[in-house]
Design an enzyme around this catalytic site. Sequence first.
Site, short mmCIF file in Angstrom:
data_model
loop_
_atom_site.label_atom_id
_atom_site.label_comp_id
_atom_site.label_asym_id
_atom_site.label_seq_id
_atom_site.Cartn_x
_atom_site.Cartn_y
_atom_site.Cartn_z
N SER A 57 -5.94 1.57 -4.95
CA SER A 57 -5.05 0.89 -5.76
C SER A 57 -5.21 1.16 -7.35
O SER A 57 -6.32 0.92 -7.67
CB SER A 57 -4.84 -0.63 -5.45
OG SER A 57 -4.68 -1.03 -4.30
N GLN A 64 3.52 -1.06 -6.46
CA GLN A 64 2.00 -0.37 -6.59
C GLN A 64 2.10 1.08 -6.47
O GLN A 64 2.90 1.71 -5.99
CB GLN A 64 1.26 -0.89 -5.36
CG GLN A 64 -0.11 -0.52 -5.61
CD GLN A 64 -1.13 -1.13 -4.54
OE1 GLN A 64 -1.62 -0.25 -3.59
NE2 GLN A 64 -1.25 -2.43 -4.56
N ASP A 68 -1.22 -7.09 -1.24
CA ASP A 68 -2.18 -5.58 -1.43
C ASP A 68 -2.13 -5.27 -0.01
O ASP A 68 -2.77 -3.93 0.06
CB ASP A 68 -3.51 -5.87 -2.06
CG ASP A 68 -3.77 -4.74 -2.80
OD1 ASP A 68 -3.21 -3.60 -2.84
OD2 ASP A 68 -5.32 -4.52 -2.75
#
Length: 289
Positions: free
Chosen positions: A229, A279, A205
């Site tokens: 996110s 993502q 991430d």
Amino acid sequence: MTTVNQLIDLIKLGKTGDTTFVGNSVTIGSPHVFGGQVLAQAINAASRTDVKDRILHSMHAYFLEAGDLTKPIEYNVSIVRDGGSFSVRRVTAAQEGTTIFILSASFHKEEEGYNHQIEMPKGIKQPEELLSWTDMLNQFGDAIPSRTKSFIEVERPIEFKPVEVVNPFNKEDLPSFTHVWFKLNGDASSLDHATKQQILTYISDYNILAAAMNRHASKAHYGNTQTASLDHSMWYFRDFDFNDWMLYSIESPNTSNARGFARGNIFTRDGKLVASVTQEGLMRPIKKK
């Protein structure tokens, strides 16, 4: 938090029931819970519900609410399926009764099959040729914008070395890709496969939306853009050794409708493809009042 052992302590949850767990948070320099932490903790919860020695091969998650750093996170695992080859788990994370995150994870028994992978990007500088975030802070601290400086000043259990260093004072759009070497601080030689996957999920991430921001660097930066996110998916292909540098190769095919999309591949230094990541994140320009 500065070592791999401290990171493992963060990811490994307290067990409160057969399928319920609880964890706490550590800041990475942002005001909310780091998405990678919730991803890794949820995978830890799922893997501890007797997945029959099967190996995590994919996960798909949605971030629903910003997590509060000061409150514990409760994880509830649903046993969706235990088939002949695959086990599927669904994890819900909540704070004070409010669901902040959901994840589905699939585990697969080891099987023989066909094998191929894409090649690692060629011509990438090796980590020994590059400056780490810590090196940049020490050498250029006074010239780094305050928001970026406060972020990289936070002590971490991972060292990052970006291949392409963005100069925030050059207001020009950049190619929509980035490459970052990373390595754990501390001895990682005794980690089991499941723990390595959870740590890799935590790391995945970091840096990923930077590729989407690069394409709009002439006008967009973290000071004038709201980012978060929204979802995160990951596929795990091969076992690996965490004691050497690994490369996160990221590109962004699209930004639109205040969202940026990025995808990445994680390689060992010798070119073995370990995992792939996608993502989509919020990239909302902050309007001046």
